[in-house]
Design a protein around this motif. Sequence first.
Motif, PDB file in Angstrom:
ATOM      1  N   GLY A 167      59.534  52.673  24.812  1.00 25.76           N
ATOM      2  CA  GLY A 167      60.613  52.484  25.771  1.00 25.76           C
ATOM      3  C   GLY A 167      61.264  51.122  25.757  1.00 25.76           C
ATOM      4  O   GLY A 167      62.255  50.896  26.460  1.00 25.76           O
ATOM      5  N   SER A 168      60.727  50.176  24.989  1.00 30.69           N
ATOM      6  CA  SER A 168      61.323  48.848  24.950  1.00 30.69           C
ATOM      7  C   SER A 168      62.609  48.843  24.135  1.00 30.69           C
ATOM      8  O   SER A 168      62.787  49.643  23.210  1.00 30.69           O
ATOM      9  CB  SER A 168      60.345  47.846  24.331  1.00 30.69           C
ATOM     10  N   VAL A 169      63.501  47.941  24.500  1.00 33.57           N
ATOM     11  CA  VAL A 169      64.741  47.742  23.754  1.00 33.57           C
ATOM     12  C   VAL A 169      64.726  46.315  23.219  1.00 33.57           C
ATOM     13  O   VAL A 169      64.552  45.360  23.965  1.00 33.57           O
ATOM     14  CB  VAL A 169      65.974  47.954  24.649  1.00 33.57           C
ATOM     15  N   GLY A 170      64.900  46.181  21.917  1.00 33.92           N
ATOM     16  CA  GLY A 170      64.888  44.847  21.328  1.00 33.92           C
ATOM     17  C   GLY A 170      64.619  44.923  19.848  1.00 33.92           C
ATOM     18  O   GLY A 170      64.613  46.000  19.249  1.00 33.92           O
ATOM     19  N   ASN A 171      64.381  43.771  19.236  1.00 39.23           N
ATOM     20  CA  ASN A 171      64.029  43.707  17.830  1.00 39.23           C
ATOM     21  C   ASN A 171      62.517  43.571  17.679  1.00 39.23           C
ATOM     22  O   ASN A 171      61.798  43.324  18.656  1.00 39.23           O
ATOM     23  CB  ASN A 171      64.735  42.526  17.155  1.00 39.23           C
ATOM     24  N   TYR A 172      62.067  43.656  16.416  1.00 34.76           N
ATOM     25  CA  TYR A 172      60.634  43.626  16.145  1.00 34.76           C
ATOM     26  C   TYR A 172      60.345  42.682  14.984  1.00 34.76           C
ATOM     27  O   TYR A 172      61.155  42.538  14.060  1.00 34.76           O
ATOM     28  CB  TYR A 172      60.113  45.030  15.802  1.00 34.76           C
ATOM     29  N   ASN A 173      59.176  42.057  15.054  1.00 41.56           N
ATOM     30  CA  ASN A 173      58.662  41.261  13.953  1.00 41.56           C
ATOM     31  C   ASN A 173      57.391  41.942  13.444  1.00 41.56           C
ATOM     32  O   ASN A 173      56.503  42.275  14.228  1.00 41.56           O
ATOM     33  CB  ASN A 173      58.321  39.836  14.405  1.00 41.56           C
ATOM     34  N   SER A 219      55.597  37.752   6.985  1.00 43.47           N
ATOM     35  CA  SER A 219      56.257  38.045   8.254  1.00 43.47           C
ATOM     36  C   SER A 219      57.680  38.516   7.994  1.00 43.47           C
ATOM     37  O   SER A 219      58.424  37.874   7.237  1.00 43.47           O
ATOM     38  CB  SER A 219      56.285  36.814   9.161  1.00 43.47           C
ATOM     39  N   ILE A 220      58.045  39.624   8.617  1.00 47.89           N
ATOM     40  CA  ILE A 220      59.398  40.166   8.499  1.00 47.89           C
ATOM     41  C   ILE A 220      60.004  40.162   9.901  1.00 47.89           C
ATOM     42  O   ILE A 220      59.501  40.849  10.801  1.00 47.89           O
ATOM     43  CB  ILE A 220      59.375  41.582   7.917  1.00 47.89           C
ATOM     44  N   TYR A 221      61.070  39.402  10.115  1.00 48.50           N
ATOM     45  CA  TYR A 221      61.631  39.193  11.447  1.00 48.50           C
ATOM     46  C   TYR A 221      62.926  39.986  11.647  1.00 48.50           C
ATOM     47  O   TYR A 221      63.632  40.305  10.689  1.00 48.50           O
ATOM     48  CB  TYR A 221      61.914  37.700  11.670  1.00 48.50           C
ATOM     49  N   GLY A 222      63.199  40.291  12.921  1.00 46.38           N
ATOM     50  CA  GLY A 222      64.484  40.877  13.291  1.00 46.38           C
ATOM     51  C   GLY A 222      64.682  42.302  12.843  1.00 46.38           C
ATOM     52  O   GLY A 222      65.817  42.711  12.562  1.00 46.38           O
ATOM     53  N   ILE A 223      63.612  43.092  12.802  1.00 45.04           N
ATOM     54  CA  ILE A 223      63.740  44.503  12.426  1.00 45.04           C
ATOM     55  C   ILE A 223      64.328  45.257  13.615  1.00 45.04           C
ATOM     56  O   ILE A 223      63.813  45.173  14.733  1.00 45.04           O
ATOM     57  CB  ILE A 223      62.363  45.086  12.046  1.00 45.04           C
ATOM     58  N   ASN A 224      65.391  46.021  13.402  1.00 46.03           N
ATOM     59  CA  ASN A 224      66.045  46.739  14.507  1.00 46.03           C
ATOM     60  C   ASN A 224      65.730  48.229  14.509  1.00 46.03           C
ATOM     61  O   ASN A 224      66.470  49.033  15.073  1.00 46.03           O
ATOM     62  CB  ASN A 224      67.553  46.510  14.488  1.00 46.03           C
ATOM     63  N   VAL A 270      52.667  44.237  15.336  1.00 51.78           N
ATOM     64  CA  VAL A 270      54.111  44.174  15.578  1.00 51.78           C
ATOM     65  C   VAL A 270      54.373  43.379  16.857  1.00 51.78           C
ATOM     66  O   VAL A 270      53.697  43.583  17.875  1.00 51.78           O
ATOM     67  CB  VAL A 270      54.713  45.587  15.711  1.00 51.78           C
ATOM     68  N   GLU A 271      55.344  42.479  16.803  1.00 44.03           N
ATOM     69  CA  GLU A 271      55.813  41.759  17.981  1.00 44.03           C
ATOM     70  C   GLU A 271      57.119  42.385  18.463  1.00 44.03           C
ATOM     71  O   GLU A 271      58.047  42.572  17.667  1.00 44.03           O
ATOM     72  CB  GLU A 271      56.057  40.287  17.667  1.00 44.03           C
ATOM     73  N   THR A 272      57.190  42.714  19.747  1.00 40.87           N
ATOM     74  CA  THR A 272      58.435  43.186  20.352  1.00 40.87           C
ATOM     75  C   THR A 272      59.138  41.994  20.985  1.00 40.87           C
ATOM     76  O   THR A 272      58.529  41.260  21.773  1.00 40.87           O
ATOM     77  CB  THR A 272      58.158  44.256  21.416  1.00 40.87           C
ATOM     78  N   VAL A 273      60.406  41.785  20.651  1.00 42.90           N
ATOM     79  CA  VAL A 273      61.167  40.630  21.128  1.00 42.90           C
ATOM     80  C   VAL A 273      62.190  41.088  22.157  1.00 42.90           C
ATOM     81  O   VAL A 273      63.050  41.925  21.853  1.00 42.90           O
ATOM     82  CB  VAL A 273      61.861  39.905  19.962  1.00 42.90           C
TER      83      VAL A 273
END
Length: 305
Positions: free
Chosen positions: A137-143, A156-161, A179-182
């Motif tokens: 349910g989160s909205v944002g990008n992922y690392n 590390s792969i940043y800014g995955i949409n 995975v990091e949720t941003v």
Amino acid sequence: MKTSLRLFTILFLFGLILSCSSEGGGGSSDTETFKLVVNASTGGTVSTSGGTYEKGTQVEVTATPNSNYGFVSWDGFSSQSETINIVMFKDYTITANFGALPQEASLIFPENQTSCQEGEAIDELNSRLRFEWDANGSVGNYNLIITNEEQQETKSIYGINATQTEVDLIHDILYSWYVETVSPVDGLVKASETFSFYLEGDGRENHVPFPAVAIEPLNGAAVDVINGQVQLEWQSTDLDDDDLLYTLYFGPTKDDLNLVSGYGGVPENRAGVGVEPNSIYYWQVRTSDGNSSSFSPIYGFRTLN
């Protein structure tokens, strides 16, 4: 007459000297003071509400987020650190700003502590593997953070949409990933749990054991102190079903972990460690099958009264 005048002059001068002495010579001047007002937004607390301080006094202020919140910024003071030191040369009114953390992503594939054979071989050494997770349910990008556990190298792969991506990896290697949720609102980051897997290739005689996983206390937990101790428990598996030995490290900071006496290469997966109330501790486990070894993530917990 002259004698009386001389006596009057002496008494007058003596009184004048006393007056000057009491007003300035032996007294202290007023000390300049300044006011500090500290506020906290919803989602956290501050270590002090402020006060009145003498000029030049250094005041330490710490912002502490509540559960499921993160520290964002300070209003009225230029710093991105949760703990700041203010030297009082003027009045300050500052506010610690907090924000809600995004939902933690749920990892889907590769599955935890498994042998992964789904990678697409792209040459003799490398395979292309698809990583998948659920946003919850989160909205944002992922690392996406992937660690080669055998060489301790991190990709590390940043800014995955999206909630999936393909990555080229060396096969016949043990990996861990999370995975990091941003948050798109304030940039706060929430990390998922960590999975580990073995990326199969052309075959290997011995597999590195999977990193140990905390059973209790879980990472970030608040625990009661019983007889001055906290019980630590963990588990690990090995694809070759080898007998496993564990080495336990424990300490007050992530950079100060020490070998726990009696837990250097032992088969036990549970240990009691001495602790103090209202303190933070960290621990890590090395797992060995006699040929190769892996390290768990560094886990942390807080003790209660």
